[in-house]
Design a protein around this motif. Sequence first.
Motif, PDB file in Angstrom:
ATOM      1  N   ALA A 196       0.748  -1.130   0.005  1.00 20.60           N
ATOM      2  CA  ALA A 196       0.143  -0.093   0.035  1.00 20.60           C
ATOM      3  C   ALA A 196       0.634   1.272  -0.240  1.00 20.60           C
ATOM      4  CB  ALA A 196      -0.981   0.011   0.991  1.00 20.60           C
ATOM      5  N   LEU A 197       1.968   1.101   0.802  1.00 21.25           N
ATOM      6  CA  LEU A 197       2.931   2.268   0.861  1.00 21.25           C
ATOM      7  C   LEU A 197       3.667   2.397  -0.701  1.00 21.25           C
ATOM      8  CD1 LEU A 197       4.043   4.381   2.911  1.00 21.25           C
ATOM      9  CD2 LEU A 197       5.865   2.842   3.324  1.00 21.25           C
ATOM     10  N   PHE A 198       3.935   1.548  -0.962  1.00 24.70           N
ATOM     11  CA  PHE A 198       4.555   1.569  -2.321  1.00 24.70           C
ATOM     12  C   PHE A 198       3.600   2.080  -3.392  1.00 24.70           C
ATOM     13  CE2 PHE A 198       6.141  -0.991  -6.237  1.00 24.70           C
ATOM     14  CZ  PHE A 198       7.275  -0.161  -6.618  1.00 24.70           C
ATOM     15  N   LEU A 199       2.478   1.668  -3.376  1.00 23.99           N
ATOM     16  CA  LEU A 199       1.344   2.083  -4.292  1.00 23.99           C
ATOM     17  C   LEU A 199       1.169   3.758  -4.063  1.00 23.99           C
ATOM     18  CD1 LEU A 199      -0.479   0.922  -6.378  1.00 23.99           C
ATOM     19  CD2 LEU A 199      -2.441   0.854  -4.680  1.00 23.99           C
ATOM     20  N   VAL A 200       1.180   4.153  -2.917  1.00 27.02           N
ATOM     21  CA  VAL A 200       0.990   5.665  -2.486  1.00 27.02           C
ATOM     22  C   VAL A 200       2.268   6.372  -3.179  1.00 27.02           C
ATOM     23  CG1 VAL A 200       0.896   7.543  -0.813  1.00 27.02           C
ATOM     24  CG2 VAL A 200      -0.453   5.400  -0.554  1.00 27.02           C
ATOM     25  N   VAL A 201       3.258   5.758  -2.937  1.00 24.68           N
ATOM     26  CA  VAL A 201       4.470   6.459  -3.543  1.00 24.68           C
ATOM     27  C   VAL A 201       4.523   6.509  -5.041  1.00 24.68           C
ATOM     28  CG1 VAL A 201       7.241   6.367  -3.774  1.00 24.68           C
ATOM     29  CG2 VAL A 201       6.040   5.996  -1.594  1.00 24.68           C
ATOM     30  N   ILE A 202       4.149   5.516  -5.593  1.00 26.15           N
ATOM     31  CA  ILE A 202       4.052   5.376  -6.941  1.00 26.15           C
ATOM     32  C   ILE A 202       2.957   6.562  -7.563  1.00 26.15           C
ATOM     33  CG2 ILE A 202       3.191   4.004  -9.023  1.00 26.15           C
ATOM     34  CD1 ILE A 202       4.082   1.606  -7.407  1.00 26.15           C
ATOM     35  N   VAL A 203       1.929   6.409  -6.887  1.00 26.83           N
ATOM     36  CA  VAL A 203       0.959   7.345  -7.351  1.00 26.83           C
ATOM     37  C   VAL A 203       1.314   8.902  -7.354  1.00 26.83           C
ATOM     38  CG1 VAL A 203      -1.529   8.411  -6.865  1.00 26.83           C
ATOM     39  CG2 VAL A 203      -1.110   6.020  -7.233  1.00 26.83           C
ATOM     40  N   MET A 204       1.984   9.317  -6.147  1.00 27.21           N
ATOM     41  CA  MET A 204       2.352  10.667  -6.168  1.00 27.21           C
ATOM     42  C   MET A 204       3.506  10.965  -7.135  1.00 27.21           C
ATOM     43  SD  MET A 204       0.505  11.411  -3.532  1.00 27.21           S
ATOM     44  CE  MET A 204       1.238  13.085  -2.900  1.00 27.21           C
ATOM     45  N   ALA A 205       4.374   9.884  -7.158  1.00 30.18           N
ATOM     46  CA  ALA A 205       5.620   9.992  -8.349  1.00 30.18           C
ATOM     47  C   ALA A 205       5.079  10.296  -9.514  1.00 30.18           C
ATOM     48  CB  ALA A 205       6.553   8.938  -8.088  1.00 30.18           C
ATOM     49  N   THR A 206       4.256   9.372  -9.695  1.00 30.09           N
ATOM     50  CA  THR A 206       3.639   9.601 -11.257  1.00 30.09           C
ATOM     51  C   THR A 206       2.778  11.211 -11.541  1.00 30.09           C
ATOM     52  OG1 THR A 206       2.888   7.585 -11.276  1.00 30.09           O
ATOM     53  CG2 THR A 206       1.900   8.781 -12.804  1.00 30.09           C
ATOM     54  N   LEU A 207       2.018  11.588 -10.560  1.00 26.54           N
ATOM     55  CA  LEU A 207       1.302  12.801 -10.556  1.00 26.54           C
ATOM     56  C   LEU A 207       2.289  13.856 -10.851  1.00 26.54           C
ATOM     57  CD1 LEU A 207      -1.478  12.428  -8.088  1.00 26.54           C
ATOM     58  CD2 LEU A 207      -1.595  12.192 -10.628  1.00 26.54           C
ATOM     59  N   ARG A 208       3.494  13.925  -9.844  1.00 25.25           N
ATOM     60  CA  ARG A 208       4.149  14.891  -9.820  1.00 25.25           C
ATOM     61  C   ARG A 208       5.270  14.802 -11.102  1.00 25.25           C
ATOM     62  NH1 ARG A 208       5.307  19.531  -8.312  1.00 25.25           N
ATOM     63  NH2 ARG A 208       7.277  20.043  -7.350  1.00 25.25           N
ATOM     64  N   GLY A 209       5.623  13.727 -11.496  1.00 20.24           N
ATOM     65  CA  GLY A 209       6.516  13.530 -12.599  1.00 20.24           C
ATOM     66  C   GLY A 209       5.656  13.906 -13.807  1.00 20.24           C
ATOM     67  N   PHE A 210       4.471  13.680 -13.897  1.00 23.75           N
ATOM     68  CA  PHE A 210       3.828  14.000 -15.135  1.00 23.75           C
ATOM     69  C   PHE A 210       3.596  15.646 -15.039  1.00 23.75           C
ATOM     70  CE2 PHE A 210       0.084  14.282 -18.067  1.00 23.75           C
ATOM     71  CZ  PHE A 210       0.965  13.714 -19.322  1.00 23.75           C
TER      72      PHE A 210
END
Lengths: 217, 221
Positions: A196-210
Motif C-alpha cells: 500500500a505504501l509502495f502504491l501511494v509512492v507510485i501514485v504521488m511520483a506519477t502525478l508529480r513526474g507528469f
Amino acid sequence: MRGSKVWLMARAELELLRRILPVYAALVTFGAVLTAVGDGPVVGMGASLLLAAGIGICFHLPILAVQDAIGRTRAFAMSLPVLPMEYAAGKLVATIIACLVPACAAAATYVTSPSVRGMLPPEILVLVGFAWFTVVVQSLGIALISESMGVTMTILGIEMFVLTNIGTFLGPERSAELWNLLAIRQSQLLLAGGLALFLVVIVMATLRGFEQKRCYA
Amino acid sequence: MKEAVRVRSLRKQYRRFGLGPLDLDVAPGEVVAVSGANGSGKSTLLLCLAGMLRPDGGTVEISGRGWPGESGPAKDRVGFVSDGLKLHPRESLRWNASLAASLGAKKWDAERFRSLSERLGLVLDERAGALSRGRTLRALLALTLARRPDVLVLDEATAAIDSSMRSSVRRFLRESTREDGVAILFASHLDEDTDDIADRVLYLEGGSVCRIEERTKEAER
C-alpha cells in the motif's frame, strides 16, 4: 487539481477501454472456471489463462498510454481545459477501475467454486491480486512519464521475469519458508502495508513526474 | 481594459535555441499573426501560451489568470489547435466532441458546435481515424470554437485545409473576434491568412521579436 476534471478524464479513458475490458473479464472467468471444474492438466490450463490475462493487462494499459503520447491523442486531450495532473490522475483512476473488472470476475469465481477455494487461502489470493495491481499502476506510471515503449517494456519484462521465477531463485527450502511466513497473519499485514505504501509512492511520483514534464504537445 | 494575453519575460531554452525573454500584450478581439522562418520560435511561443509547453521563466496570463500559479482557470480560457493534435481515431467525431464538451462544460455551446460542424461539412458519426488532415483540423477548430475560449492559439491550423474551406475558416475566426471578443494568435506560412485577418504581425528571428507590423484588415479597407 479539480476532482470533477479527474473523473471526466477517467470516464473518457474507461469509455476508450470499453471494448477490451470485457475480453479480459471473459478470459479471467474462463480461466477461473477451468481451474475450478477441471482436474490435472485442465487446472494448469486455467491457471495459465489467469496468469496470461493478468500479464496481458500489465502490458496492455501502459502500451495504450505510450500510444496516446506518440499518436498525439494525448496532445488533443491536453489542448482541452484539463491540467497535466488531472490528466494523469484520470488515467490512474481509470486503471484502478479497469483492474477491478477482471479482479471481480476472478473473485466471483473463487467465492462460488468450492474446489478453487480449497486451493489457496483468501488472504494469499488478495495479496497476489494487490501485488498484481501495484505492478499495473507502476507500469502505467512509467509509461506516462517516460513516453517510451522500450523503457516501459524493459522494466515490466524484468519484473515479470523476477516475479514468475521467484520460486526458482529462492530454491525449494527458502520457498517453503516464505510460504510458511506468508501464512502468518502478521506477515500478511506487513506485506499488504508495504504494498500500500509502495502504491501511494507510485501514485504521488506519477502525478508529480507528469506535472513536471516539459512538453505535452 | 484587461489584456486577453499578457506575457512578461517569457523564456524557453533548448540546447541550440532559445526563445525570449519576450513581452507581449494582446487585447480582446485582436488578431496577432506570428511570422518567421522555420526554427524562429513561432511554435515554441504558441505552445507556451497554450499551456502545452513549460517555459523556463517568465509569466503568461490569459484574461488575468496565468501560469505559474493559476494554471486551471488560465487553461479553461485558452483554446489550442495545431496540426500536431490527433482526435481519438477509433471513436466518432461525436465522441471526441463529447470529451471536449464535458471538460469545457461551463462554456460549451452545443448549438454553436452543431452549426459550425454543418458549415465546415463535418459528419459527426464519422470515425475520427477516417478523417483527412484537413477535416481533422476543421473538426478541431469547431470543437475549440464551441468552447468559447477567450484566447485562441492556432499553430499552422489552416495549412492542410483546402483553399475554398480556408476562407470559410477565416470568416468564422473573424466572427469569433467580433461576436465574442476572442483574441487570436496564430502562426501560418500562408500570406493570405496573415493578410486577411491579422491586426498585427509579430516577426520572430532566432527566438526574439525582430519587427512588429500593424495591419489594416482587408474587410476594413
